[in-house]
Scaffold this active site. Structure first.
Site, PDB file in Angstrom:
ATOM      1  N   ASP A   9     -74.596 -59.183 -31.127  1.00  0.00           N
ATOM      2  CA  ASP A   9     -74.274 -57.844 -30.753  1.00  0.00           C
ATOM      3  C   ASP A   9     -75.382 -56.668 -31.092  1.00  0.00           C
ATOM      4  OD1 ASP A   9     -72.064 -56.217 -29.442  1.00  0.00           O
ATOM      5  OD2 ASP A   9     -72.410 -55.098 -31.146  1.00  0.00           O
ATOM      6  N   GLU A  11     -76.137 -52.416 -31.010  1.00  0.00           N
ATOM      7  CA  GLU A  11     -75.954 -51.239 -31.056  1.00  0.00           C
ATOM      8  C   GLU A  11     -77.192 -50.519 -30.731  1.00  0.00           C
ATOM      9  OE1 GLU A  11     -73.035 -50.197 -30.956  1.00  0.00           O
ATOM     10  OE2 GLU A  11     -71.986 -51.957 -31.414  1.00  0.00           O
ATOM     11  N   HIS A 143     -67.783 -50.997 -32.320  1.00  0.00           N
ATOM     12  CA  HIS A 143     -68.927 -50.609 -32.249  1.00  0.00           C
ATOM     13  C   HIS A 143     -69.736 -50.343 -33.423  1.00  0.00           C
ATOM     14  CE1 HIS A 143     -67.683 -49.611 -28.225  1.00  0.00           C
ATOM     15  NE2 HIS A 143     -66.453 -48.983 -28.482  1.00  0.00           N
ATOM     16  N   ASP A 148     -68.399 -56.436 -34.276  1.00  0.00           N
ATOM     17  CA  ASP A 148     -68.350 -56.631 -32.918  1.00  0.00           C
ATOM     18  C   ASP A 148     -68.751 -58.382 -32.471  1.00  0.00           C
ATOM     19  OD1 ASP A 148     -67.226 -54.418 -32.257  1.00  0.00           O
ATOM     20  OD2 ASP A 148     -69.148 -53.503 -31.157  1.00  0.00           O
TER      21      ASP A 148
END
Length: 968
Positions: A9, A11, A143, A148
């Protein structure tokens, strides 16, 4: 699960890998439930982090600035992942950022979003945390990259377990179809099949029961259970229902209050029930406006159910939205059944209710079996086929709405499998078991039902086919009736574009695409026929293929000519939709001659396809008459295509060469990437009133039209009136009843009219709108929904408000950010401090009771865009198009928007109007007159925050301020 996977994951500062940057990476390396490694790091983005991302992730800019740059962390990431299979939620988005730097170009990747769309279509949403919650997976911090990634790992395992519970024949078929395609989930389903074959999972599903009986064949899942109930038989002499008996159910101390002690008696609800009883007993048509909180659903359901049960007559109930259908089926009708039983009026369990949808909603078993035989030809087809195969063992209805088909292409593929085939008959579908196919089972259930729930679209589909869609009925209730004209217009609008024409030709098939379509079915059929018949059929098939190929080029010529005409009439590029109303003046322009010429060429080639289809249909019919039952499938395809080709031919001929005065024609183009992305030719009815009158009102013994907003304002009498809607629907003789809301708007709702704001379109208006929103939101800590009439000012406001509101700890959610309406509303509802910016679809159907929505801002009076083709054509029928048509239509939408604020007796809030025309123009008074009587305050923009806060804190009563008054 022997393979090694890495849940990944990222961001990022945004969604564009070309311009945005990674700010955090998280990975979890695992084999099954065993976690082999975890790692995460912040990344210096070398660019500002937007306030919305800071709000979403909690990653502060100063933290990111202290983090290592991306180039120094990528080697560690590459080493951890190695050759493992990557897993992520919408993994392609994350990989787009990493592959720009040369990472994971050869790694397999599995997307949990795609897997969930196949395995969990019923989920409330397909975001990572929503899916996890629906599957019972604990959700903590969201998030943040590592959390995540951990959640993705747990979701992947849950999805794998669901896959392993599928019937083995379904898994085998998915793997077999995927073998020749580059479809990433193939590996996932191969692992699941191996696990099932090793016996590690116990399957408690229907599939296990079928296998135990030796019935786990593909056809086994295509036979819905039969309908046991018999069709209703009307009484020769209808038995009236007792008005007083029913009214007592809703009176204080009545049966409803005994069942639900929290029930509040509402005289308006009883008055509506009495009117509906009178309509059923005496055969009347009523138009009933029932304000928010009246409880209109029960007011019409109680008489409708009792009338239907006592007299053996169906009552059709039509709604505009799925939300209302769900409310009726899941909440109101169970209450009704209990009420009937406990009051002794009837056995509530004997009340039969059916939800009936249009043909295109139901799966056609024959079409699906043909597709399963030929197999998918692309990854997109494989994805849809997998969704359907996984769904088959559990569906009882065959309703495609149970699937998750989010893209236009997926929905187009479903259309090829649906029962939207005019040649489908009960006799043909009886081959699928006692219950027939899904469509005919649904129709049999409707024939046996007392209450049939439909939507407005199906109501008009029934009208358009001379009442061939719904079972015979004499009693109709239309809820959300203010949408009736719009729904009729949408249902009866014909849309023709390049994609649709080519798709229809593809369904007919061609030599180069012989795997599917009618040509594919004919080639398969030929193998089972004697040589002489096979050769005859092969000749017809070649003729059809050649005609289809010629028609393809004709389609391109026509659509290119239409595109050129649109560009000449509405030059320019960009994201906005451009439309041209096709009047006699437009058709007389020189450029239109090229369109007529192109259609002349295509018409000949289109006719050749039709001739080939008719010849095939005749030949197959003769074969069927001589006992060759194997031709039924191909005959159904040929007949359906013949119908569709003729429908398109008639529409094009009318739009281009022989326009009808009762129809509105227009061109519409959507710009994209510096060129026209899509151009369509449209035709819609100019006036639906005659259709409503002829098919809904005149044949029915009793019709109830109801909504919270049916009235506009009579210009001469200066009072609320049903006249506008009655005129639009041809419903002049309907009885009228207006019931005010039981809510105390005078005490609980304040209408703030800004006095010093520029009018829309004037300099400084948009800046003033943004300032007003800021004032209100800061004063009460969010809790504000803002309604716009267009996306451009909404997006500008979002950009302007994001940073200043973030400093105040207030999140900004905007429609159009990729989230569904439901997701936006739920996010706003659950947030403690938030502002929701929305456009047209949020003006109605949004229910947010309590303090979560305390301030509603209406930025502009909701007038229709003047050059919208249907609106423009209908406006031209009036002596004063603006005052007689545009204003009443806007008043109805305005009332819907206003109704978002007060949703319960205890709600209290403020509606801020940022359109000064409501006070500066004469027609503005009509908007105010159409609202419930509430407190009103006129004041400057700078006082919005103070007044809103004071009202919510109850420091200012409805008349305490010198500039306040009471509306009506």
């Amino acid at each position: 699960m022997p393979s090694i996977f890495v849940a990944l994951d990222l961001e990022t500062t945004g969604l564009d890998p070309e311009t945005d940057a990674i700010i955090e990476i998280g990975v979890v390396k695992f084999r099954g439930e065993t976690v082999l490694n975890t790692w995460s790091t912040l990344v210096r983005p070398e660019r500002p982090i937007p306030p919305s991302v800071v709000e979403l992730t909690g990653i502060r800019p100063e933290e990111a600035e202290q983090a290592p740059p991306l180039r120094t962390v990528l080697p560690r990431l590459r080493a951890i992942v190695g050759n493992a299979i990557l897993v992520g939620h919408s993994i392609d988005q994350d990989l787009a950022f990493l592959r720009r730097h040369g990472l994971f170009l050869e790694n397999e990747a599995l997307d949990t979003y795609e897997l969930a769309a196949i395995l969990v279509p019923f989920a409330g949403g397909h975001g990572l945390s929503t899916l996890a919650q629906d599957l019972g997976i604990p959700v903590g911090v969201v998030h943040r990259a590592l959390e995540d990634a951990r959640l993705t790992h747990r979701l992947f395992l849950a999805l794998f377990e669901r896959a392993c519970q599928l019937p083995e024949p379904i898994l085998e078929e998915i793997v077999r179809h995927a073998a020749s395609l580059p479809w990433p989930p193939r590996r996932f389903f191969e692992e699941a099949l191996r696990t099932v074959q090793r016996g590690r999972f116990t399957d408690p599903s229907i599939g296990a029961q079928l296998r135990a009986k030796g019935l786990a064949t593909p056809e086994a899942y295509l036979a819905p259970p039969p309908v046991r109930a018999r069709p209703l038989r009307p009484r020769s002499q209808p038995q009236p229902i007792d008005e007083e008996e029913l009214a007592r159910l809703l009176e204080p101390g009545g049966a409803l209050s005994r069942i639900f002690p929290e029930y509040e008696h509402r005289p308006q609800q009883v008055a509506m029930l009495r009117a509906v009883v009178e309509a059923f007993n005496e055969g009347k048509h009523w138009m009933i406006e029932a304000g928010t909180g009246v409880g209109k659903s029960l007011a019409y359901l109680i008489p409708a159910a009792l009338w239907a049960m006592r007299n053996g007559e169906r009552v059709v109930i039509s709604t505009n939205t799925i939300n209302l259908q769900e409310q009726l089926l899941q909440k109101d009708i169970p209450i009704l059944q209990r009420l009937l039983s406990e009051s002794g009026l009837a056995d509530g369990s004997a009340l039969r209710v059916a939800l009936l949808k249009g043909r295109a909603h139901y799966l056609c078993p024959a079409r699906l079996m043909q597709w399963r035989h030929t197999g998918p030809a692309s990854v997109e087809e494989m994805r849809v086929l997998a969704k359907i195969l996984v769904w088959l063992p559990t569906t009882q209805t065959g309703d495609g709405d149970e699937l998750y088909l989010p893209t236009p292409l997926e929905r187009a593929l479903w259309a090829r499998l649906s029962a939207d085939n005019e040649t489908c008959t009960a006799e043909v579908c009886a081959a699928w078991g006692q219950g027939g196919c899904f469509l005919h089972r649904a129709r049999k259930a409707a024939e046996a039902a007392h209450l049939i729930i439909v939507n407005h679209a199906l109501l008009f589909a029934d009208a358009a086919t001379q009442n061939m869609v719904l079972p015979e009925y004499r009693h109709l209730i239309v809820d959300e009736a203010h949408h009736l004209e719009q729904a009729a217009t949408k249902q009866l609008t014909v849309e023709i574009d390049r994609f649709g024409l080519l798709r229809l030709l593809q369904e007919a098939g061609s030599a180069r695409e012989h795997r599917g379509g009618l040509v594919g079915a004919l080639l398969n059929l030929g193998r089972s026929l004697p040589p002489a018949l096979r050769n005859t059929l092969a000749g017809m098939t070649r003729r059809l293929s050649d005609a289809v190929e010629a028609a393809r080029t004709g389609v391109d010529l026509l659509m290119n000519a239409l595109t050129a005409f649109l560009e000449e009439m509405a030059p320019g590029r960009g994201e906005y939709t451009r439309r041209v109303l096709l009047t006699d003046a437009e058709r007389s322009r020189p450029a239109w001659a090229a369109v007529e010429q192109a259609w002349g060429l295509l018409a000949v080639r289109w006719g050749a396809v039709q001739e080939a289809l008719n010849a095939i249909r005749t030949a197959l019919t003769e074969l069927l008459e001589h006992g060759f039952t194997e031709v039924e499938e191909a005959l159904g395809l040929a007949s359906g295509l013949s119908h569709d080709f003729e429908k398109i031919r008639q529409a094009l001929e009318a739009a281009i060469r022989k326009p009808s005065p009762d129809t509105v024609y227009w061109l519409e183009g959507h710009g994209g990437e510096g060129d026209w992305g899509r151009v369509g030719l449209y035709a819609a009815p100019l006036d639906v009133g005659p259709l409503v009158r002829r098919h809904l009102l005149e044949p029915r013994r009793c019709v109830i039209m109801t909504s919270a907003t049916l009235r506009t304002v009579d210009r001469e009498r200066q009072e609320p009136s049903f006249a506008h809607l009655k005129n639009r629907l041809g419903a002049w003789e309907m009885e009228e009843l207006a019931l005010d809301s039981p809510f105390d708007y005078r005490r609980n709702a304040l209408l703030y009219l800004v006095t010093d704001i520029p009018e829309p379109g004037q300099a400084g208006y948009l800046r003033a709108v943004e300032q007003a929103i800021l004032e209100a939101a800061r004063a009460i800590g969010g809790r504000t929904m803002v309604l716009f009439t267009a996306y451009a000012p909404l997006r500008r406001a979002a950009r302007a408000l994001m940073a200043p509101l973030a400093k105040a700890g207030i999140a900004v959610y905007e429609q159009g950010d990729g989230s569904s309406r439901r997701q936006l509303v739920e996010r706003f509802r659950s947030a403690e401090r938030a502002v929701l910016l929305g456009t047209r679809s949020l003006w109605e159907g949004v229910d947010i009771p309590g303090e979560a929505l305390s301030c509603l801002v209406i930025t502009r009076l909701p007038f229709e865009v003047p050059d919208e083709p249907v609106f423009a054509a209908r406006s031209a029928q009036y002596r004063d198009p603006f005052l007689d048509y545009a204003v009443p239509e806007a008043v109805l939408r305005f009332r819907q928007g206003f109704g978002r604020l007060i949703r319960s007796r205890s709600d209290r809030g403020v509606v801020v109007i940022l359109d000064r025309r409501i006070t500066s123009r004469t027609y503005g008074a009509w908007f105010l007159m159409a609202l419930p009587p509430c407190a009103i305050h006129r004041g400057p923009l700078t006082e919005i925050g103070k007044v809103v806060k004071a009202w919510l804190e109850d420091a200012m009563g409805p008349t305490e301020n010198a500039s306040a008054g009471v509306l009506r």
